[in-house]
Scaffold this active site. Structure first.
Site, PDB file in Angstrom:
ATOM      1  N   HIS A 158       0.827  -1.208   0.000  1.00  0.00           N
ATOM      2  CA  HIS A 158       0.000   0.000   0.000  1.00  0.00           C
ATOM      3  C   HIS A 158       0.862   1.259   0.000  1.00  0.00           C
ATOM      4  O   HIS A 158       0.683   2.147  -0.843  1.00  0.00           O
ATOM      5  CB  HIS A 158      -0.905  -0.026   1.238  1.00  0.00           C
ATOM      6  CG  HIS A 158      -1.858   1.128   1.333  1.00  0.00           C
ATOM      7  ND1 HIS A 158      -3.169   1.042   0.916  1.00  0.00           N
ATOM      8  CD2 HIS A 158      -1.693   2.394   1.810  1.00  0.00           C
ATOM      9  CE1 HIS A 158      -3.771   2.205   1.132  1.00  0.00           C
ATOM     10  NE2 HIS A 158      -2.890   3.047   1.679  1.00  0.00           N
ATOM     11  N   GLU A 159       1.807   1.348   0.928  1.00  0.00           N
ATOM     12  CA  GLU A 159       2.634   2.548   1.028  1.00  0.00           C
ATOM     13  C   GLU A 159       3.571   2.694  -0.172  1.00  0.00           C
ATOM     14  O   GLU A 159       3.828   3.807  -0.635  1.00  0.00           O
ATOM     15  CB  GLU A 159       3.421   2.546   2.336  1.00  0.00           C
ATOM     16  CG  GLU A 159       2.568   2.516   3.596  1.00  0.00           C
ATOM     17  CD  GLU A 159       1.551   3.649   3.689  1.00  0.00           C
ATOM     18  OE1 GLU A 159       1.703   4.678   2.983  1.00  0.00           O
ATOM     19  OE2 GLU A 159       0.579   3.511   4.450  1.00  0.00           O
ATOM     20  N   HIS A 162       1.654   4.182  -3.006  1.00  0.00           N
ATOM     21  CA  HIS A 162       1.603   5.640  -2.881  1.00  0.00           C
ATOM     22  C   HIS A 162       2.891   6.249  -3.435  1.00  0.00           C
ATOM     23  O   HIS A 162       2.858   7.219  -4.187  1.00  0.00           O
ATOM     24  CB  HIS A 162       1.464   6.052  -1.410  1.00  0.00           C
ATOM     25  CG  HIS A 162       0.071   5.946  -0.866  1.00  0.00           C
ATOM     26  ND1 HIS A 162      -1.047   6.278  -1.605  1.00  0.00           N
ATOM     27  CD2 HIS A 162      -0.376   5.571   0.365  1.00  0.00           C
ATOM     28  CE1 HIS A 162      -2.124   6.097  -0.851  1.00  0.00           C
ATOM     29  NE2 HIS A 162      -1.737   5.663   0.338  1.00  0.00           N
ATOM     30  N   TYR A 214      -9.856   1.754   1.299  1.00  0.00           N
ATOM     31  CA  TYR A 214     -10.150   1.618   2.719  1.00  0.00           C
ATOM     32  C   TYR A 214     -11.494   0.907   2.900  1.00  0.00           C
ATOM     33  O   TYR A 214     -12.339   0.914   2.002  1.00  0.00           O
ATOM     34  CB  TYR A 214     -10.212   2.992   3.381  1.00  0.00           C
ATOM     35  CG  TYR A 214      -8.866   3.559   3.772  1.00  0.00           C
ATOM     36  CD1 TYR A 214      -7.677   2.869   3.528  1.00  0.00           C
ATOM     37  CD2 TYR A 214      -8.777   4.805   4.383  1.00  0.00           C
ATOM     38  CE1 TYR A 214      -6.457   3.387   3.897  1.00  0.00           C
ATOM     39  CE2 TYR A 214      -7.549   5.347   4.752  1.00  0.00           C
ATOM     40  CZ  TYR A 214      -6.396   4.631   4.513  1.00  0.00           C
ATOM     41  OH  TYR A 214      -5.183   5.147   4.878  1.00  0.00           O
TER      42      TYR A 214
END
Length: 257
Positions: A158-159, A162, A214
């Protein structure tokens, strides 16, 4: 012992393999991103946008699909230099490395060890909470993966997504056709986490199974949903523990893989 390989590309582009330690017992595949990030980031003082995105280093941030945001491509691959803080144990480093190597199977992204010639690179460290900048910022670029809170396969993916330039799924430009936001259930002061972004969706469909989505209770003040699927209000979503086919397709389209 199961081992994975992260390739170090030196100046000569010669590859030297690095073997990661065995730490499968530390990867909880049933832990979804929302649960991890909301818990780890609760009450931290680091200013964040949309829950886990650090504000751009530049005053005039450009959309992440615009020139300057993407990591450069060399030949067939996009090489992203990284360094991992030695404060992580070998087993903890292994979780991060496994997350990075997972991009190799289906994309042209390749993470390489940072050397003195790399000006731009990702710096993985144990900061306050789980967060990343959006797209290539220029220079050293922190990715915070707090020990005892953020070291999960899903959170690394996920990070890193980004850092590659991707927003959360629920704020993409066409989200109003697919989800309804329930502001009455949002924790006061967190309404900004649901503001839409003018994203380039790269021709891919809205994806409830994206590792960037989310869950329906994100930032809830009362245990009631803050997001509902318009087509199926009872749908449970945002529970991904790894990248979906659409997540992979977006990376490949953005970077021309």
């Amino acid at each position: 012992m199961f081992a994975v390989v992260l390739f170090f590309v030196a100046i000569s582009m010669a590859a030297v393999p690095l073997k990661a330690a065995d730490s499968e017992n530390l990867i909880e595949e049933k832990t979804d991103v929302t649960t991890v990030i909301s818990k780890a980031n609760a009450g931290i003082k680091t200013p964040l946008i949309h829950g886990d995105i650090a504000p751009s280093k530049s005053r005039n941030a450009v959309p992440c699909t615009a020139t300057g945001c993407k990591w450069p491509k060399t030949g067939s691959y996009v090489y992203v230099p990284v360094q991992i803080s030695p404060s992580f144990t070998p087993a903890e480093q292994d979780i991060i490395i496994r997350g990075l190597v997972s991009f190799y199977t289906s994309t042209c992204i390749r993470f390489v060890w940072r050397n003195v010639n790399h000006r731009d690179f990702l710096n993985f460290y144990s900061g306050s909470g789980c967060w990343s900048y959006l797209g290539r910022q220029g220079g050293p670029q922190d990715v915070s993966l707090m020990k005892n809170g953020c070291l999960y396969h899903s959170t690394v993916q996920h990070e890193v997504s980004h850092a590659l330039g991707f927003h959360h799924e629920q704020v993409r430009s066409d989200r109003d056709s697919y989800v309804r936001v329930l502001p009455q259930n949002i924790i006061p002061g967190n309404e900004h986490n649901f503001v839409k972004i003018q994203t380039n969706n790269l021709g891919t469909p809205y994806d409830f199974n994206s590792v960037m989505h989310y869950n329906k209770f994100a930032f809830s003040k009362n245990g009631q949903p803050t997001l509902l699927s318009k087509a199926n209000p009872s749908l449970d979503f945002g529970r991904a523990t790894s990248m979906s086919a659409n997540d992979i397709a977006r990376i490949n389209k953005l970077y021309g893989c």
